[in-house]
Design a protein around this motif. Structure first.
Motif, mmCIF file in Angstrom:
data_model
loop_
_atom_site.group_PDB
_atom_site.id
_atom_site.type_symbol
_atom_site.label_atom_id
_atom_site.label_comp_id
_atom_site.label_asym_id
_atom_site.label_seq_id
_atom_site.Cartn_x
_atom_site.Cartn_y
_atom_site.Cartn_z
ATOM 1 N N MET A 1 2.695 0.150 -7.426
ATOM 2 C CA MET A 1 1.409 0.356 -6.799
ATOM 3 C C MET A 1 0.636 1.368 -7.636
ATOM 4 O O MET A 1 1.168 2.403 -8.009
ATOM 5 C CB MET A 1 1.603 0.851 -5.367
ATOM 6 N N THR A 2 -0.605 1.080 -7.906
ATOM 7 C CA THR A 2 -1.434 2.001 -8.681
ATOM 8 C C THR A 2 -2.319 2.803 -7.744
ATOM 9 O O THR A 2 -2.404 2.531 -6.547
ATOM 10 C CB THR A 2 -2.324 1.238 -9.688
ATOM 11 N N ILE A 3 -2.981 3.772 -8.314
ATOM 12 C CA ILE A 3 -3.813 4.679 -7.510
ATOM 13 C C ILE A 3 -4.996 3.961 -6.854
ATOM 14 O O ILE A 3 -5.518 4.414 -5.841
ATOM 15 C CB ILE A 3 -4.285 5.864 -8.369
ATOM 16 N N ASN A 4 -5.399 2.833 -7.394
ATOM 17 C CA ASN A 4 -6.562 2.125 -6.844
ATOM 18 C C ASN A 4 -6.200 1.098 -5.782
ATOM 19 O O ASN A 4 -7.059 0.393 -5.292
ATOM 20 C CB ASN A 4 -7.331 1.440 -7.970
ATOM 21 N N GLU A 5 -4.946 0.998 -5.397
ATOM 22 C CA GLU A 5 -4.524 0.034 -4.396
ATOM 23 C C GLU A 5 -4.496 0.673 -3.015
ATOM 24 O O GLU A 5 -3.469 0.739 -2.345
ATOM 25 C CB GLU A 5 -3.151 -0.531 -4.754
ATOM 26 N N LYS A 6 -5.665 1.122 -2.575
ATOM 27 C CA LYS A 6 -5.758 1.821 -1.296
ATOM 28 C C LYS A 6 -5.483 0.909 -0.113
ATOM 29 O O LYS A 6 -4.921 1.344 0.883
ATOM 30 C CB LYS A 6 -7.121 2.489 -1.160
ATOM 31 N N GLY A 7 -5.869 -0.343 -0.207
ATOM 32 C CA GLY A 7 -5.606 -1.281 0.877
ATOM 33 C C GLY A 7 -4.110 -1.489 1.079
ATOM 34 O O GLY A 7 -3.623 -1.525 2.213
ATOM 35 N N ARG A 8 -3.402 -1.581 -0.025
ATOM 36 C CA ARG A 8 -1.948 -1.743 0.046
ATOM 37 C C ARG A 8 -1.290 -0.480 0.600
ATOM 38 O O ARG A 8 -0.377 -0.550 1.417
ATOM 39 C CB ARG A 8 -1.419 -2.066 -1.346
ATOM 40 N N ALA A 9 -1.766 0.668 0.157
ATOM 41 C CA ALA A 9 -1.227 1.942 0.654
ATOM 42 C C ALA A 9 -1.482 2.075 2.150
ATOM 43 O O ALA A 9 -0.590 2.486 2.905
ATOM 44 C CB ALA A 9 -1.852 3.108 -0.098
ATOM 45 N N LYS A 10 -2.678 1.715 2.600
ATOM 46 C CA LYS A 10 -2.997 1.802 4.023
ATOM 47 C C LYS A 10 -2.082 0.895 4.832
ATOM 48 O O LYS A 10 -1.653 1.256 5.931
ATOM 49 C CB LYS A 10 -4.466 1.442 4.253
ATOM 50 N N SER A 11 -1.746 -0.259 4.272
ATOM 51 C CA SER A 11 -0.826 -1.176 4.937
ATOM 52 C C SER A 11 0.561 -0.542 5.081
ATOM 53 O O SER A 11 1.195 -0.656 6.131
ATOM 54 C CB SER A 11 -0.729 -2.476 4.139
ATOM 55 N N TYR A 12 1.028 0.139 4.043
ATOM 56 C CA TYR A 12 2.329 0.805 4.116
ATOM 57 C C TYR A 12 2.317 1.944 5.129
ATOM 58 O O TYR A 12 3.272 2.131 5.875
ATOM 59 C CB TYR A 12 2.747 1.329 2.743
ATOM 60 N N PHE A 13 1.224 2.713 5.153
ATOM 61 C CA PHE A 13 1.127 3.791 6.140
ATOM 62 C C PHE A 13 1.139 3.213 7.549
ATOM 63 O O PHE A 13 1.763 3.776 8.457
ATOM 64 C CB PHE A 13 -0.126 4.637 5.923
ATOM 65 N N SER A 14 0.467 2.088 7.745
ATOM 66 C CA SER A 14 0.453 1.445 9.059
ATOM 67 C C SER A 14 1.855 0.993 9.462
ATOM 68 O O SER A 14 2.235 1.099 10.632
ATOM 69 C CB SER A 14 -0.500 0.251 9.057
ATOM 70 N N GLN A 15 2.639 0.509 8.501
ATOM 71 C CA GLN A 15 4.008 0.092 8.790
ATOM 72 C C GLN A 15 4.865 1.278 9.217
ATOM 73 O O GLN A 15 5.681 1.164 10.138
ATOM 74 C CB GLN A 15 4.634 -0.579 7.566
ATOM 75 N N VAL A 16 4.682 2.428 8.558
ATOM 76 C CA VAL A 16 5.424 3.637 8.932
ATOM 77 C C VAL A 16 5.049 4.066 10.344
ATOM 78 O O VAL A 16 5.910 4.402 11.162
ATOM 79 C CB VAL A 16 5.161 4.783 7.929
ATOM 80 N N ILE A 17 3.754 4.026 10.648
ATOM 81 C CA ILE A 17 3.268 4.421 11.981
ATOM 82 C C ILE A 17 3.806 3.466 13.044
ATOM 83 O O ILE A 17 4.291 3.902 14.089
ATOM 84 C CB ILE A 17 1.730 4.492 11.987
#
Length: 77
Positions: A1-17
């Motif tokens: 994952m690169t620094i510009n993949e904010k949508g993907r990062a948000k998806s991972y944070f949602s999975q943790v939540i």
């Protein structure tokens, strides 16, 4: 994952939540709940999604003190 993949990062944070809400899984995701909420809230705010950001900030502020990492802990003392 690169620094510009904010949508993907948000998806991972949602999975943790979401995983932390289901305590029956035995996952340690609850340990990262405060960090995930704060990061997702900031990402929503950056995209001008203020309602979603406010909901995450509210959830973060209502967590029990023992769920907050040392960095996020607010001592009233």
């Amino acid at each position: 994952m690169t620094i510009n993949e904010k949508g993907r990062a948000k998806s991972y944070f949602s999975q943790v939540i979401d995983a932390s809400k289901d305590l029956s899984t035995g996952s340690h995701a609850g340990d990262n709940l405060a960090t995930a909420l704060g990061a997702r809230a900031q990402m929503s705010e950056d995209r001008y999604q203020f309602l979603a950001a406010a909901q995450d900030y509210k959830a973060l502020l209502t967590l029990p003190k023992d769920k907050l990492s040392e960095k996020l802990r607010l001592d009233a003392e």
